[in-house]
Design a protein around this motif. Structure first.
Motif, mmCIF file in Angstrom:
data_model
loop_
_atom_site.group_PDB
_atom_site.id
_atom_site.type_symbol
_atom_site.label_atom_id
_atom_site.label_comp_id
_atom_site.label_asym_id
_atom_site.label_seq_id
_atom_site.Cartn_x
_atom_site.Cartn_y
_atom_site.Cartn_z
ATOM 1 N N ILE A 1 0.835 -1.205 0.000
ATOM 2 C CA ILE A 1 0.000 0.000 0.000
ATOM 3 C C ILE A 1 0.870 1.255 0.000
ATOM 4 O O ILE A 1 0.639 2.190 -0.780
ATOM 5 C CB ILE A 1 -0.946 -0.001 1.219
ATOM 6 C CG1 ILE A 1 -1.965 -1.141 1.095
ATOM 7 C CG2 ILE A 1 -1.675 1.346 1.344
ATOM 8 C CD1 ILE A 1 -2.791 -1.364 2.341
ATOM 9 N N GLY B 1 -4.015 -1.986 -4.268
ATOM 10 C CA GLY B 1 -3.918 -1.397 -2.934
ATOM 11 C C GLY B 1 -5.082 -1.807 -2.054
ATOM 12 O O GLY B 1 -4.905 -2.116 -0.862
ATOM 13 N N PHE C 1 -5.170 -4.083 1.391
ATOM 14 C CA PHE C 1 -5.906 -3.650 2.581
ATOM 15 C C PHE C 1 -6.832 -4.759 3.079
ATOM 16 O O PHE C 1 -6.878 -5.056 4.282
ATOM 17 C CB PHE C 1 -6.714 -2.395 2.248
ATOM 18 C CG PHE C 1 -7.694 -1.995 3.305
ATOM 19 C CD1 PHE C 1 -7.269 -1.408 4.489
ATOM 20 C CD2 PHE C 1 -9.057 -2.210 3.118
ATOM 21 C CE1 PHE C 1 -8.179 -1.050 5.479
ATOM 22 C CE2 PHE C 1 -9.978 -1.854 4.086
ATOM 23 C CZ PHE C 1 -9.542 -1.271 5.269
#
Length: 310
Positions: A45, A63, A67
């Motif tokens: 990230i 990304g 997460f």
């Protein structure tokens, strides 16, 4: 068995039922996997955010995948480590329901997000001239928001149906987290209608996601076959290889667990497969994308060079 007027107020997670030395060995292995998972996914990230060259739709979705991997691993692994490290096997009804809700939320969102990523690859390979016009920041944000919204609906309904059962047969869950098949075994109230709703939702989430993925890759494969040079085919295929690997690992284990009926003849087999998709896959995804992706490797090399200079 601890219960109140409405049923069980706490559960006992039986886990792996190992001897102390074996449990400590697993604790160390799972702790190492969890540290690598958090480091790899949070690092991915930060890498995407810090490098302007990675500010593209594909890495925007990646990304979010990182997460989600961090989140759904964090829902399961700390509880597992607590059970192995302290032998504290009690989990309250509320904590069990919360774990179930968030695990369902993050896993469902990952299903939808992998489908979104397949659509993104389809647009990039099959419609390259329209790609930047179609996959605008607003479109990407909308696709991700839809994935989260769909997963939220699924999680709310599944959690509500599951934890409205009366659990009076036992409060011992023969598993290492509050998973659906193990909870259904403890229910003593009429479950058929709610079970049908629960499994229908699981079927819809998995089949909708896999359908989008399969259709996208059918068009991608057709486009690749039309490329005349072997190097062109290999280059185009390489842009999809990481995603295809992640899809095969994630959906392969989900299908094994949730679409094969009840927990299966071997509970140990189910536990091992569940460890794979709750502990191992979240750890592998950033490795898969960093090893097979040229842009990520170049961005990582730049970061490492800066660290050496400083």
């Amino acid at each position: 068995m601890a219960e109140n007027g409405t049923g069980v107020v706490e559960f006992v997670l039986m886990g792996f039922q190992l001897q102390a030395a074996q449990g400590m060995g697993l604790f160390i292995v799972f702790l190492a996997c969890y540290v690598i998972t958090l480091g790899g996914n949070l690092g991915m990230i930060l890498l995407i955010q810090s490098n302007p060259r990675l500010h593209t739709p594909m890495y925007f979705f990646l990304g979010h995948l990182s997460f989600l991997d961090s989140c759904y691993s964090s829902v399961i692994v700390p509880q597992l480590l607590e059970t192995l490290g302290t032998h504290k096997m009690i989990i309250t009804f509320e904590r069990c329901a919360t774990q179930f809700f968030f695990f369902t939320l993050y896993a469902s969102t990952e299903c939808f997000l992998l489908a979104v990523m397949a659509y993104d690859r389809y647009m990039a390979v099959c419609n390259p001239l329209l790609y930047t016009m179609a996959m605008t920041p607003r479109m990407c944000l909308g696709l991700v928001a839809t994935a989260y919204a769909g997963a939220m609906v699924n999680s709310v309904v599944r959690t509500g149906c599951t934890f409205s059962f009366s659990f009076c047969k036992s409060n011992h869950i023969d598993f290492f987290f509050c998973d659906l098949p193990s909870l259904l075994k403890l229910a003593c109230s009429e479950t058929s209608l709610r079970e049908q709703v629960i499994f229908l939702l699981a079927f819809l989430v998995i089949t909708t996601s896999t359908s989008v993925i399969l259709v996208s890759y059918l068009f991608i494969i057709r486009a690749i076959l039309k490329i005349r040079t072997a190097s062109g085919k290999a280059k185009t295929f390489s842009t999809c290889a990481s995603h295809m690997t992640a899809v095969a690992l994630f959906f392969g284990t989900l299908v094994f667990i949730y679409l094969k009926g009840n927990m299966g003849k071997s509970l140990w087999e189910d536990k091992i497969v569940s460890v794979f998709y709750t502990v191992v896959i979240p750890m592998l995804n950033p490795i898969i994308y960093s090893m097979r992706n040229k842009e990520v490797k170049e961005a990582l090399k730049k970061v490492l060079r800066r660290m050496k200079v400083s």
